[in-house]
Design a protein around this motif. Sequence first.
Motif, PDB file in Angstrom:
ATOM      1  N   GLU A 105     -61.725 -15.424 -26.839  1.00  0.00           N
ATOM      2  CA  GLU A 105     -61.565 -16.064 -28.148  1.00  0.00           C
ATOM      3  C   GLU A 105     -60.582 -15.275 -29.013  1.00  0.00           C
ATOM      4  O   GLU A 105     -59.737 -15.853 -29.708  1.00  0.00           O
ATOM      5  CB  GLU A 105     -62.906 -16.180 -28.857  1.00  0.00           C
ATOM      6  N   GLN A 106     -60.666 -13.958 -28.958  1.00  0.00           N
ATOM      7  CA  GLN A 106     -59.752 -13.129 -29.735  1.00  0.00           C
ATOM      8  C   GLN A 106     -58.310 -13.330 -29.282  1.00  0.00           C
ATOM      9  O   GLN A 106     -57.386 -13.409 -30.109  1.00  0.00           O
ATOM     10  CB  GLN A 106     -60.147 -11.658 -29.602  1.00  0.00           C
ATOM     11  N   ARG A 109     -57.183 -16.733 -30.634  1.00  0.00           N
ATOM     12  CA  ARG A 109     -56.952 -16.720 -32.076  1.00  0.00           C
ATOM     13  C   ARG A 109     -55.673 -15.956 -32.414  1.00  0.00           C
ATOM     14  O   ARG A 109     -54.925 -16.343 -33.325  1.00  0.00           O
ATOM     15  CB  ARG A 109     -58.154 -16.116 -32.803  1.00  0.00           C
ATOM     16  N   ILE A 116     -55.193 -22.727 -34.666  1.00  0.00           N
ATOM     17  CA  ILE A 116     -56.300 -22.792 -33.708  1.00  0.00           C
ATOM     18  C   ILE A 116     -57.135 -24.049 -33.954  1.00  0.00           C
ATOM     19  O   ILE A 116     -57.377 -24.449 -35.092  1.00  0.00           O
ATOM     20  CB  ILE A 116     -57.187 -21.528 -33.816  1.00  0.00           C
ATOM     21  N   LEU A 121     -60.052 -23.527 -28.598  1.00  0.00           N
ATOM     22  CA  LEU A 121     -61.162 -22.587 -28.413  1.00  0.00           C
ATOM     23  C   LEU A 121     -62.001 -22.912 -27.187  1.00  0.00           C
ATOM     24  O   LEU A 121     -62.724 -22.047 -26.676  1.00  0.00           O
ATOM     25  CB  LEU A 121     -62.040 -22.560 -29.664  1.00  0.00           C
TER      26      LEU A 121
END
Length: 268
Positions: A105-106, A109, A116, A121
């Motif tokens: 996820e990091q 992002r 996003i 995601l």
Amino acid sequence: MASPEATPVPTAAVLLIGNELLSGKIRDQNGHALAKMMRRRGIRLLEVCTVEDDLAAIGAALRRLLERCPLVFTSGGVGPTHDDVTMEAVAGALGRRLQRDAAMEQILRAHFGERITPAALKMADLPEGTELVARHGWPVMRLDLADARRVYILPGIPELCRAKIEALEAIPGELPDAGGWALETLHTAMDEADLAAALNQVVAEYASVEIGSYPRWQADERGRLRCVVRITFEAIGAQRHRAGEARDALARALGPAAVLAEDPETSS
């Protein structure tokens, strides 16, 4: 300690995922790239399987391939759209939960920033226990299973897939390496039916060598067709020297008059 000759040759399979491959809209490049990587490293590729973007089909194929060999590479179906179901299929096939991975996820992002979306995601939802490797840019997803079995999940876009293959190879100890393949060739104008007996004898004597016979028709300087047979001798790792020995054995059995000095196709 086992001798090099007794060391098992690593084996692997490739699972290509995508309706576009089965329909002919897209020609596969990733299976070929993976096959070349395995050849460089002396891994025996046992199967390349192509399936549709379907949860049950992907899961069934993955389970079958893992029963056959300890290393499976998948390619395709890892994007943000409706037909990208590889992660869910892999999770179901392995009996693992599909869960949001914080590290992935990091990465997403950081890549998308303010752009996003929930669809983007979705690419952070990975099978439980997924390791992110080769993390320069988009990572490779790796799942370590029982009995030293392993699954690598690669992207379907050919340029990204090739980059990730190269990144995996650059990590010391990440992929098996049995020392690559050796390839020797012999060309003859004999008909396959006439050389079959000698060839079969060499095949029986050199069980560790893969021997293939490939006839083709060529025109001579007068335009007359003649058959030229290309015979290949291939061996992996510690057995690499056997490829040349098998080639020499067939050359002796056929006699110097039957063996062409070079490939007529490349020498013309």
